[in-house]
Design an enzyme around this catalytic site. Structure first.
Site, PDB file in Angstrom:
ATOM      1  N   HIS A 130      62.321  36.159  86.983  1.00  9.69           N
ATOM      2  CA  HIS A 130      63.719  36.474  86.649  1.00  9.69           C
ATOM      3  C   HIS A 130      64.461  35.218  86.205  1.00  9.69           C
ATOM      4  O   HIS A 130      65.195  35.237  85.201  1.00  9.69           O
ATOM      5  CB  HIS A 130      64.402  37.109  87.857  1.00  9.69           C
ATOM      6  CG  HIS A 130      65.886  37.270  87.712  1.00  9.69           C
ATOM      7  ND1 HIS A 130      66.485  38.452  87.330  1.00  9.69           N
ATOM      8  CD2 HIS A 130      66.906  36.381  87.913  1.00  9.69           C
ATOM      9  CE1 HIS A 130      67.796  38.287  87.284  1.00  9.69           C
ATOM     10  NE2 HIS A 130      68.080  37.048  87.642  1.00  9.69           N
ATOM     11  N   GLU A 131      64.276  34.120  86.932  1.00  7.87           N
ATOM     12  CA  GLU A 131      64.970  32.887  86.570  1.00  7.87           C
ATOM     13  C   GLU A 131      64.447  32.322  85.250  1.00  7.87           C
ATOM     14  O   GLU A 131      65.212  31.796  84.439  1.00  7.87           O
ATOM     15  CB  GLU A 131      64.821  31.859  87.691  1.00  7.87           C
ATOM     16  CG  GLU A 131      65.409  32.298  89.032  1.00  7.87           C
ATOM     17  CD  GLU A 131      66.840  32.769  88.935  1.00  7.87           C
ATOM     18  OE1 GLU A 131      67.570  32.284  88.044  1.00  7.87           O
ATOM     19  OE2 GLU A 131      67.258  33.621  89.735  1.00  7.87           O
ATOM     20  N   HIS A 134      66.158  34.039  82.426  1.00  8.89           N
ATOM     21  CA  HIS A 134      67.460  33.460  82.085  1.00  8.89           C
ATOM     22  C   HIS A 134      67.274  32.255  81.167  1.00  8.89           C
ATOM     23  O   HIS A 134      68.060  32.046  80.232  1.00  8.89           O
ATOM     24  CB  HIS A 134      68.188  33.018  83.358  1.00  8.89           C
ATOM     25  CG  HIS A 134      68.923  34.111  84.060  1.00  8.89           C
ATOM     26  ND1 HIS A 134      69.836  34.925  83.416  1.00  8.89           N
ATOM     27  CD2 HIS A 134      68.902  34.522  85.358  1.00  8.89           C
ATOM     28  CE1 HIS A 134      70.345  35.788  84.280  1.00  8.89           C
ATOM     29  NE2 HIS A 134      69.792  35.570  85.464  1.00  8.89           N
ATOM     30  N   GLU A 204      72.249  39.876  84.133  1.00  8.24           N
ATOM     31  CA  GLU A 204      71.340  40.094  85.250  1.00  8.24           C
ATOM     32  C   GLU A 204      70.387  41.254  84.949  1.00  8.24           C
ATOM     33  O   GLU A 204      69.190  41.181  85.244  1.00  8.24           O
ATOM     34  CB  GLU A 204      72.127  40.362  86.532  1.00  8.24           C
ATOM     35  CG  GLU A 204      72.857  39.151  87.077  1.00  8.24           C
ATOM     36  CD  GLU A 204      71.944  37.964  87.304  1.00  8.24           C
ATOM     37  OE1 GLU A 204      70.849  38.136  87.867  1.00  8.24           O
ATOM     38  OE2 GLU A 204      72.320  36.847  86.905  1.00  8.24           O
TER      39      GLU A 204
END
Length: 321
Positions: A130-131, A134, A204
């Site tokens: 997930h990071e 980003h 998100e």
């Protein structure tokens, strides 16, 4: 596109900062605030990642000091076809994580010691993916700048409140007066928060989807989100409580008592995020994609399907590559 959004964010936060300067010192305060804001914008574009990492006491690790964690980040970064980011650990019992940096080649991933200790490898892979999403989406510049300048606005608003208690500029006709000062004091933190929410809520969901494709199994990420949310309610993050303007950077809002999917939340509701990930998992399963893959095995993006262009090399061969 994200550079345009960052420019708009800087302009909005600068306007808030200048308005607070006017509330404190009238026209002179407005000019000083504008000069300070310009300097702060330039500085934050190049150094905001270092500032945020320092805010949370993160220390850098490598393959020697944290071999499993570092190796997991390296494997996932390779799958996402990203340069190897710097890897950090925050000595904090609350499980959480964030990414920062002005570009994929100047990025960092930071996880708390609580996250590394609490999550199974598959769920930790979901969080790190997930990071990395980003970073891949170039969200980190905007998110980090928002944290840096939003924090400065909060500090200035606190100074304004302190100054009002001792008279402030009540008699300064060049300023906006006591009523204006009160309005600025009340509106500024909420305005900064709204700007942060505007950039974080949709991002998100996007990072969840892309992170699920990077790690290979949406359910790994959804399980980690639920586990982290439960822990956040029990384990405070004192550093985050001191810098609420940076809360939007974390995968789950680190501030206790938060989590509602409404106007004043820095994150979408976790249940909604989990539902979206479950829908993605079902869609992938219907397409014949094996969800058993991971950082050391095959994944959804390694196979032909709606997220692949037919290549067998790496997760970055999907439509986001």
């Amino acid at each position: 596109m994200n550079y345009t959004k960052t420019a708009m964010l800087l302009a909005a936060l600068t306007a808030i900062f200048v308005a607070l300067g006017a509330a404190i010192g009238g026209q002179t305060g407005m000019v000083i605030a504008f000069i300070v804001a310009l300097a702060m914008n330039v500085f934050s574009l190049w150094n905001s990642d270092k500032m945020v990492l320092k805010m949370f006491g993160a220390h850098e690790v490598d393959e020697r000091t944290a071999p499993e964690y570092y190796g997991l980040v390296r494997d996932l970064a390779q799958r996402a076809e990203l340069p190897m980011p710097r890897v950090y650990i925050m000595d904090n019992p609350q499980p959480n994580a964030f990414a920062t940096g002005r570009s994929p080649s100047h990025a960092a991933v930071a996880a708390t010691s609580g996250l590394i200790d609490a999550l199974p490898r598959e769920e930790l892979a979901g969080v790190i993916a997930h990071e990395l999403a980003h970073i891949k989406n170039r969200d980190t510049l905007t998110m980090t700048v928002a944290a840096t300048i939003g924090g400065a606005i909060s500090m200035l608003a606190q100074y304004l409140q302190f100054g009002m208690l001792f008279g402030g500029n009540r008699d300064d006709r060049s300023g906006i007066g006591m009523i204006g000062a009160i309005l600025a004091m009340l509106v500024a933190p909420f305005a900064a928060m709204l700007v942060q929410m505007a950039i974080s809520r949709s991002r998100e969901y996007q990072a969840d989807r892309l992170g699920a494709l990077i790690c290979g199994n949406p359910r790994w990420l959804s399980a980690s989100l639920l586990r982290i949310e439960r822990a956040v309610k029990r384990i405070p993050n004192e550093e985050a409580e001191e810098v609420p303007a940076a809360a939007h950077m974390f995968i789950i809002n680190p501030l206790t008592g938060q989590g509602m999917d409404n106007l004043f939340s820095t994150h979408p509701n976790t249940a909604n995020r989990v539902a979206a990930l479950e829908a993605l998992a079902e869609e992938m399963t219907r397409s014949g994609i094996d969800l058993g893959g991971g950082p050391t095995g095959s994944s959804a993006a390694d196979q032909d399907g709606p997220w692949s262009s037919g290549s067998s090399r790496g997760a970055a061969r999907g439509p986001w590559g």
